[in-house]
Structures are given as C-alpha cells and as structure tokens.
Design a protein around this motif. Structure first.
Motif, mmCIF file in Angstrom:
data_model
loop_
_atom_site.group_PDB
_atom_site.id
_atom_site.type_symbol
_atom_site.label_atom_id
_atom_site.label_comp_id
_atom_site.label_asym_id
_atom_site.label_seq_id
_atom_site.Cartn_x
_atom_site.Cartn_y
_atom_site.Cartn_z
ATOM 1 N N ALA A 70 30.205 -25.306 15.213
ATOM 2 C CA ALA A 70 29.981 -24.181 16.178
ATOM 3 C C ALA A 70 28.674 -23.726 15.975
ATOM 4 N N PHE A 71 28.189 -23.283 14.904
ATOM 5 C CA PHE A 71 26.762 -22.704 14.488
ATOM 6 C C PHE A 71 25.749 -23.897 14.812
ATOM 7 N N ALA A 72 26.127 -24.914 14.645
ATOM 8 C CA ALA A 72 25.032 -25.960 14.997
ATOM 9 C C ALA A 72 24.869 -26.178 16.462
ATOM 10 N N LYS A 73 26.094 -25.802 17.194
ATOM 11 C CA LYS A 73 25.964 -25.995 18.813
ATOM 12 C C LYS A 73 25.023 -24.637 19.350
ATOM 13 N N LEU A 74 25.426 -23.524 18.438
ATOM 14 C CA LEU A 74 24.711 -22.244 18.976
ATOM 15 C C LEU A 74 22.967 -22.565 18.940
ATOM 16 N N THR A 78 20.576 -22.835 21.994
ATOM 17 C CA THR A 78 19.372 -21.958 22.058
ATOM 18 C C THR A 78 17.966 -22.570 22.052
ATOM 19 N N LEU A 79 17.642 -23.716 21.268
ATOM 20 C CA LEU A 79 16.427 -24.347 21.283
ATOM 21 C C LEU A 79 16.561 -25.298 22.823
ATOM 22 N N HIS A 80 17.459 -25.692 23.062
ATOM 23 C CA HIS A 80 17.630 -26.686 24.325
ATOM 24 C C HIS A 80 17.976 -26.178 25.720
ATOM 25 N N GLY A 81 18.494 -24.913 25.592
ATOM 26 C CA GLY A 81 19.325 -24.343 26.815
ATOM 27 C C GLY A 81 18.358 -23.051 27.107
ATOM 28 N N GLU A 82 18.650 -21.986 26.311
ATOM 29 C CA GLU A 82 17.873 -20.612 26.217
ATOM 30 C C GLU A 82 16.398 -20.850 26.472
ATOM 31 N N ARG A 87 10.640 -21.866 28.830
ATOM 32 C CA ARG A 87 9.619 -22.844 29.153
ATOM 33 C C ARG A 87 9.227 -23.133 30.595
ATOM 34 N N GLN A 88 10.472 -23.071 31.661
ATOM 35 C CA GLN A 88 10.377 -23.280 32.723
ATOM 36 C C GLN A 88 9.827 -22.025 33.648
ATOM 37 N N MET A 165 21.791 -17.149 33.912
ATOM 38 C CA MET A 165 22.410 -17.795 32.764
ATOM 39 C C MET A 165 23.093 -16.757 31.878
ATOM 40 N N TYR A 166 22.758 -15.538 31.635
ATOM 41 C CA TYR A 166 23.289 -14.687 30.886
ATOM 42 C C TYR A 166 24.713 -13.923 31.433
ATOM 43 N N SER A 167 24.998 -14.394 32.633
ATOM 44 C CA SER A 167 26.151 -13.742 33.227
ATOM 45 C C SER A 167 27.250 -14.806 33.127
ATOM 46 N N SER A 168 26.792 -16.139 32.777
ATOM 47 C CA SER A 168 27.295 -17.408 33.104
ATOM 48 C C SER A 168 28.788 -17.310 32.035
#
Ligand SMILES: Cc1ncc(CN)c(N)n1
Length: 223
Positions: A70-74, A78-82, A87-88, A165-168
């Motif tokens: 679960a921590f690896a998923k977070l 963070t690196l690829h989603g948030e 970046r966009q 994103m943050y309300s999802s």
C-alpha cells in the motif's frame, strides 16, 4: 471513539482556518491570482519530491506485505499521478519539468519537509503516519469542501483539475486507507505514545496552513 476522530477534533480550528484561507477560497471562487497558483505549483512540486520519500520510508517500516504494498502504491500515485498534474499545469505556462524540479524550496517549505523526514527516519511507523496524514487528509477535506461549496469550481479552466483530483474518490480512498491504518495501530499504543502522535499531527496541520500562507504571501529567502 476512533483515534482519528480524536485527532480530527483537535485540529478542527486549524483546518477551519485553512478552509477560510484566501488561497483556498480563491481556488473555489476563481479569484486566485494565476501568479500565486504558479508559485504554489512550483513549491509544491519540490515538496512532493520529499513527501514521496515518506512513503518509501513507510515501506521500510511496514510490518507486513500488505502495508508495504500500500505504501508502494502511494509512492507510485504521488510520483505519477499527483506530480503529473503539476507537470501538466507547468507545461501550460511554458515551465519545463527540469525547471519545476530545480525550484528552490522556501525556508517554510524546507522546515516542513525536514520535520516530516526527521520523524519518518528516526521515529516509529505510527509517528511517520501521524506526521504525513494531515497532508493527505486535509487536502481531501479541502477538495470536498471546494466541490461542495463552489459547485462551478470543477469547471474552472485552471483550478478545476486541482479540485477534481483532490475531491475524487480515488484520492479519498488513499487517505481513508491511511486513516484506518493509524486507527488500528493506535489501539496498542500507550497514552504517552498517543500524545506524541497527536503532537506530530497538530504540528503538520499547522505547517499545512503555513504552506498555503507562504505560497499566497510569497515568503522566500531574504538574501
Ligand atoms: C503542501 C502539500 N500538502 C499536501 C499535499 C497533498 N499530497 C500536497 N500536494 N502539498
């Protein structure tokens, strides 16, 4: 009462004031100056680089495979989603990924991330979680509050994506997992240990408020 509910009550005033901060309100009503948002995005990008490391340290301190995963998923999210959202946004303003990464953190930003990294490196798993939880939980609360109080904000050409994103539900389920984990771990802790966790939770809640204020006011190194 669950431990997370006790914490929630303790930070009620800090989080209430955070919800009323002009930066947060400005994203909701669309009045936030673009320059403030750009400053936020750049500072937040370098904040998130250090923040990601907390999840990596979470995998090291985890006591079972499920928690490790679960921590690896977070970390991945963070690196690829948030951070991809940042970046966009940056690309829209002609800011390259390298320029984002090269942002010099302000003293306040540095104080916040160093505090959390120090707790994560030297403290227990429970301390690590209590220090980083306000970041996830308070953002989720802000996202939901903005989507609810300013229904049109989701359509805003600039701030809409942030609020979405943050309300999802996806972001909420990650925050929810961390809340449940802390509740489970807290069951076996002594009063003294719980006191320490509360202290971290309060401190980083205050840092969260200060971060909004810093990107709004533009606080930086004096020389
Ligand atoms: C300062 C700060 N705090 C929390 C978050 C949500 N991960 C963030 N992006 N930035």
């Amino acid at each position: 009462m669950k431990y997370s509910q006790i914490l929630y009550k303790k930070v009620n005033e800090i989080w209430k004031q955070t919800h009323q901060h002009p930066f947060v309100v400005g994203m909701g009503n669309g009045d936030l100056p673009v320059e403030s948002f750009i400053r936020y995005m750049k500072q937040d990008y370098v904040f998130l680089i250090d923040y990601s490391k907390l999840f990596a340290l979470g995998t090291i301190k985890a006591r079972d495979l499920e928690t490790m995963a679960a921590f690896a998923k977070l970390l991945h999210e963070t690196l690829h989603g948030e951070m991809e959202l940042h970046r966009q946004y940056a690309a829209r303003f002609g800011i390259t990924n390298q320029q984002l990464e090269d942002t010099r953190p302000t003293p306040m930003n540095l104080a916040y991330t160093r505090y959390m990294l120090n707790v994560a490196q030297n403290g227990s798993l429970e301390e690590l979680i209590s220090a980083l939880l306000p970041c996830m939980w308070s953002y989720w609360e802000i996202g939901k509050m903005l989507a609810e109080n300013y229904p049109n904000s989701i359509e805003h050409p600039l701030y809409g994506e942030w609020i979405k994103m943050y309300s999802s539900d996806e972001f909420g389920s990650l925050a929810g997992w961390l809340i449940d984990l802390l509740d489970n771990l807290a069951e076996e802790k002594s009063e003294r240990e719980l006191q320490m966790l509360e202290e971290h939770f309060l401190t980083t809640s205050r840092f969260e408020y200060m971060f909004w204020d810093m990107v709004y006011q533009g606080g930086d190194w004096p020389v």
